[in-house]
Design a protein around this motif. Structure first.
Motif, PDB file in Angstrom:
ATOM      1  N   VAL A   1       0.840  -1.209   0.000  1.00 27.53           N
ATOM      2  CA  VAL A   1       0.000   0.000   0.000  1.00 27.53           C
ATOM      3  C   VAL A   1       0.870   1.252   0.000  1.00 27.53           C
ATOM      4  CG1 VAL A   1      -1.676   1.317   1.354  1.00 27.53           C
ATOM      5  CG2 VAL A   1      -1.943  -1.162   1.112  1.00 27.53           C
ATOM      6  N   ALA A   2       1.935   1.248   0.811  1.00 23.71           N
ATOM      7  CA  ALA A   2       2.822   2.410   0.857  1.00 23.71           C
ATOM      8  C   ALA A   2       3.541   2.613  -0.475  1.00 23.71           C
ATOM      9  CB  ALA A   2       3.838   2.237   1.981  1.00 23.71           C
ATOM     10  N   SER A   3       3.910   1.525  -1.133  1.00 24.63           N
ATOM     11  CA  SER A   3       4.584   1.634  -2.432  1.00 24.63           C
ATOM     12  C   SER A   3       3.673   2.255  -3.481  1.00 24.63           C
ATOM     13  CB  SER A   3       5.049   0.250  -2.905  1.00 24.63           C
ATOM     14  OG  SER A   3       5.954  -0.323  -1.985  1.00 24.63           O
ATOM     15  N   LEU A   4       2.384   1.929  -3.416  1.00 25.34           N
ATOM     16  CA  LEU A   4       1.427   2.498  -4.359  1.00 25.34           C
ATOM     17  C   LEU A   4       1.064   3.938  -4.005  1.00 25.34           C
ATOM     18  CD1 LEU A   4      -0.980  -0.573  -4.745  1.00 25.34           C
ATOM     19  CD2 LEU A   4       0.774   0.197  -6.363  1.00 25.34           C
ATOM     20  N   GLY A   5       1.105   4.256  -2.714  1.00 21.43           N
ATOM     21  CA  GLY A   5       0.681   5.586  -2.293  1.00 21.43           C
ATOM     22  C   GLY A   5       1.773   6.637  -2.291  1.00 21.43           C
ATOM     23  N   PHE A   6       3.032   6.218  -2.179  1.00 20.83           N
ATOM     24  CA  PHE A   6       4.148   7.174  -2.090  1.00 20.83           C
ATOM     25  C   PHE A   6       5.226   6.772  -3.093  1.00 20.83           C
ATOM     26  CE2 PHE A   6       2.265   6.757   2.150  1.00 20.83           C
ATOM     27  CZ  PHE A   6       1.841   8.058   2.379  1.00 20.83           C
ATOM     28  N   ASP A   7       5.563   7.686  -3.970  1.00 22.31           N
ATOM     29  CA  ASP A   7       6.541   7.390  -5.018  1.00 22.31           C
ATOM     30  C   ASP A   7       7.928   7.105  -4.468  1.00 22.31           C
ATOM     31  OD1 ASP A   7       4.574   7.738  -6.921  1.00 22.31           O
ATOM     32  OD2 ASP A   7       5.027   9.867  -7.213  1.00 22.31           O
ATOM     33  N   SER A   8       8.275   7.748  -3.361  1.00 23.28           N
ATOM     34  CA  SER A   8       9.634   7.625  -2.832  1.00 23.28           C
ATOM     35  C   SER A   8       9.790   6.475  -1.844  1.00 23.28           C
ATOM     36  CB  SER A   8      10.047   8.934  -2.146  1.00 23.28           C
ATOM     37  OG  SER A   8       9.150   9.254  -1.088  1.00 23.28           O
ATOM     38  N   PHE A   9       8.705   5.762  -1.540  1.00 25.44           N
ATOM     39  CA  PHE A   9       8.799   4.722  -0.507  1.00 25.44           C
ATOM     40  C   PHE A   9       9.669   3.561  -0.957  1.00 25.44           C
ATOM     41  CE2 PHE A   9       7.355   0.776   1.469  1.00 25.44           C
ATOM     42  CZ  PHE A   9       7.464   1.099   2.807  1.00 25.44           C
TER      43      PHE A   9
ATOM     44  N   VAL B   1       8.606   0.560   9.062  1.00 29.86           N
ATOM     45  CA  VAL B   1       7.796   0.916   7.890  1.00 29.86           C
ATOM     46  C   VAL B   1       6.685   1.879   8.291  1.00 29.86           C
ATOM     47  CG1 VAL B   1       6.114  -0.016   6.238  1.00 29.86           C
ATOM     48  CG2 VAL B   1       8.322  -1.129   6.528  1.00 29.86           C
ATOM     49  N   ILE B   2       6.053   1.616   9.427  1.00 33.16           N
ATOM     50  CA  ILE B   2       5.015   2.531   9.910  1.00 33.16           C
ATOM     51  C   ILE B   2       5.598   3.917  10.163  1.00 33.16           C
ATOM     52  CG2 ILE B   2       3.467   2.997  11.846  1.00 33.16           C
ATOM     53  CD1 ILE B   2       3.096  -0.037  12.097  1.00 33.16           C
ATOM     54  N   GLN B   3       6.751   3.955  10.797  1.00 37.68           N
ATOM     55  CA  GLN B   3       7.403   5.229  11.054  1.00 37.68           C
ATOM     56  C   GLN B   3       7.735   5.946   9.746  1.00 37.68           C
ATOM     57  OE1 GLN B   3      11.128   4.905  13.135  1.00 37.68           O
ATOM     58  NE2 GLN B   3      11.140   7.039  13.743  1.00 37.68           N
ATOM     59  N   ASN B   4       8.217   5.199   8.756  1.00 39.57           N
ATOM     60  CA  ASN B   4       8.559   5.806   7.475  1.00 39.57           C
ATOM     61  C   ASN B   4       7.325   6.323   6.753  1.00 39.57           C
ATOM     62  OD1 ASN B   4       9.293   5.388   4.294  1.00 39.57           O
ATOM     63  ND2 ASN B   4      11.093   5.967   5.492  1.00 39.57           N
ATOM     64  N   ILE B   5       6.224   5.600   6.832  1.00 36.83           N
ATOM     65  CA  ILE B   5       4.983   6.057   6.198  1.00 36.83           C
ATOM     66  C   ILE B   5       4.512   7.367   6.820  1.00 36.83           C
ATOM     67  CG2 ILE B   5       2.531   5.525   5.917  1.00 36.83           C
ATOM     68  CD1 ILE B   5       3.324   2.585   5.639  1.00 36.83           C
ATOM     69  N   ILE B   6       4.602   7.450   8.143  1.00 36.44           N
ATOM     70  CA  ILE B   6       4.202   8.691   8.817  1.00 36.44           C
ATOM     71  C   ILE B   6       5.100   9.846   8.378  1.00 36.44           C
ATOM     72  CG2 ILE B   6       4.111   9.821  11.078  1.00 36.44           C
ATOM     73  CD1 ILE B   6       3.165   7.139  12.209  1.00 36.44           C
ATOM     74  N   ASN B   7       6.393   9.570   8.218  1.00 36.12           N
ATOM     75  CA  ASN B   7       7.298  10.607   7.718  1.00 36.12           C
ATOM     76  C   ASN B   7       6.953  10.981   6.278  1.00 36.12           C
ATOM     77  OD1 ASN B   7       8.703  10.587  10.151  1.00 36.12           O
ATOM     78  ND2 ASN B   7      10.202   9.094   9.434  1.00 36.12           N
ATOM     79  N   GLN B   8       6.534  10.008   5.480  1.00 35.53           N
ATOM     80  CA  GLN B   8       6.164  10.278   4.093  1.00 35.53           C
ATOM     81  C   GLN B   8       4.926  11.161   4.008  1.00 35.53           C
ATOM     82  OE1 GLN B   8       7.603   9.180   1.186  1.00 35.53           O
ATOM     83  NE2 GLN B   8       9.119   7.743   1.946  1.00 35.53           N
ATOM     84  N   ILE B   9       3.992  10.963   4.929  1.00 39.65           N
ATOM     85  CA  ILE B   9       2.776  11.776   4.918  1.00 39.65           C
ATOM     86  C   ILE B   9       3.112  13.245   5.134  1.00 39.65           C
ATOM     87  CG2 ILE B   9       0.609  12.219   6.133  1.00 39.65           C
ATOM     88  CD1 ILE B   9       0.439   9.219   6.668  1.00 39.65           C
TER      89      ILE B   9
END
Length: 344
Positions: free
Chosen positions: A51-59, A303-311
């Motif tokens: 989901v993160a890969s689809l939602g964030f280009d830089s993930f 990964v959760i921490q990185n997603i929050i940073n991506q947001i």
């Protein structure tokens, strides 16, 4: 006139098909519960990463994945030692302070050579682990109290070495220690390779050695383990020693990565390590656990921490909220699965 007998089950006579409640069905359900407990975190990690890969280009970029892997390595090493401790039914609250102390000792010792920089945190932090194990195993004190005291003592020793945190010891660039923390092999950071090697060794020790059998036995039922001849006290001493050694090693590698012994690190790391281990499928009550699951738990938290940073619009405190929610769900699921397996 005699009554006729019938072999038709009651459920079938009432119009419902007979259900398979035999040992085969129970065994299948038990295996399914075990698979969910062991690999549930991995399934969640895969789904969240997709989901993160689809939602964030830089993930899913190489740089981001590499940074996540390297930053996860230090917590993973600490969680590896915590896995052994929790499987025995114990807890180690001192690992965060030992992590910080190991980093400071490595940076201080780097002035006297790489050997001193690596051995000093292992000796000191491992020695504190030995004391923890002796007090828990021989004096029969509560692990929570013993390791809480060790946490405060290690943090105090670290502050004494750094003049209350005012002095920061640096690691010279170009040294072998710096290369160990900052260098790469085949495009992957050296701390990641070290972590993978440690987890491979930990899995072999836990699953293929007599010591590993003793770890599970002590956590499952300490009295029964003693009756079977397992060295209960020695096993406890060894797992706390291992936890201290790995926390010190993680701190030394982190200092090499940052090229300095940062005094503010390690706060709350013991809770992160416990969360990762439990999320990975290890029971807090002991007797059941997986080294691979702990690694997956660490990766899931990162990964959760990185997603929050991506947001971007959310601060880091949300990572703790989500981690706490994950932990609560996992503990409830573990309790439910454990009850089902006992009933089967």
């Amino acid at each position: 006139m005699t009554a006729t007998k019938t072999d038709v089950p009651v459920t079938a006579a009432r119009g419902g098909p007979p259900k398979d409640t035999g040992p085969g069905d129970s065994a299948r359900r038990e295996r399914l519960s075990g698979l969910v407990q062991q690999h549930g975190a991995l399934a969640v990690l895969v789904i969240v990463s997709l989901v993160a890969s689809l939602g964030f280009d830089s993930f899913a970029t190489g740089d981001n994945v590499g940074n996540m892997a390297t930053s996860s390595a230090f917590l993973a090493i600490v969680a590896l030692g915590m896995t052994f401790v929790i499987i025995t039914g114990g807890i180690d609250l001192s690992v965060g302070s030992l992590f910080a102390l190991g980093g400071v000792l490595a940076a201080w010792g780097s002035r006297h050579g790489t050997s001193v920089a690596l051995l000093l945190p292992l000796v000191v932090c491992g020695g504190i682990g030995v004391v923890n194990g002796l007090l828990v195993a021989r004096s029969r004190l509560a692990p929570f109290i013993v390791t809480l005291a060790a946490m405060l003592g290690a943090r105090g020793l670290m502050l004494a070495l750094t003049d209350e945190g005012a002095e920061t010891y640096l690691i010279g660039k170009g040294s072998f220690l710096a290369e160990l923390g900052q260098g790469t092999t085949l495009g992957v950071g050296n701390p990641v390779w070290i972590t993978l090697a440690l987890f491979a060794a930990g899995a072999v020790v836990l699953r293929r050695t007599r010591f590993g059998q003793h770890v599970y036995a002590v956590g499952g039922n300490e009295d029964a383990a003693a009756l079977m001849g397992a060295p209960v006290a020695r096993t406890k001493i060894l797992v706390y020693t291992l936890s201290g050694l790995l926390a010190g090693l993680a701190g030394a590698l982190n200092a090499a990565w940052l090229a300095s012994g940062v005094t503010i690190l390690g706060n709350g790391m013991e809770l992160e390590a416990i969360s990762a281990v439990v999320i990975g499928g290890t029971l807090l009550t002991g007797g059941l656990g997986f080294v691979s699951g702990s690694l997956v738990g660490v990766l899931l938290l990162k990964v959760i921490q990185n997603i929050i940073n991506q947001i971007g619009s959310l601060d880091s405190s949300y990572q703790q909220v989500v981690s706490g929610a994950f932990l609560a769900v996992v503990v409830v699921a573990q309790t439910w699965l454990g009850r089902r397996r006992r009933l089967l």
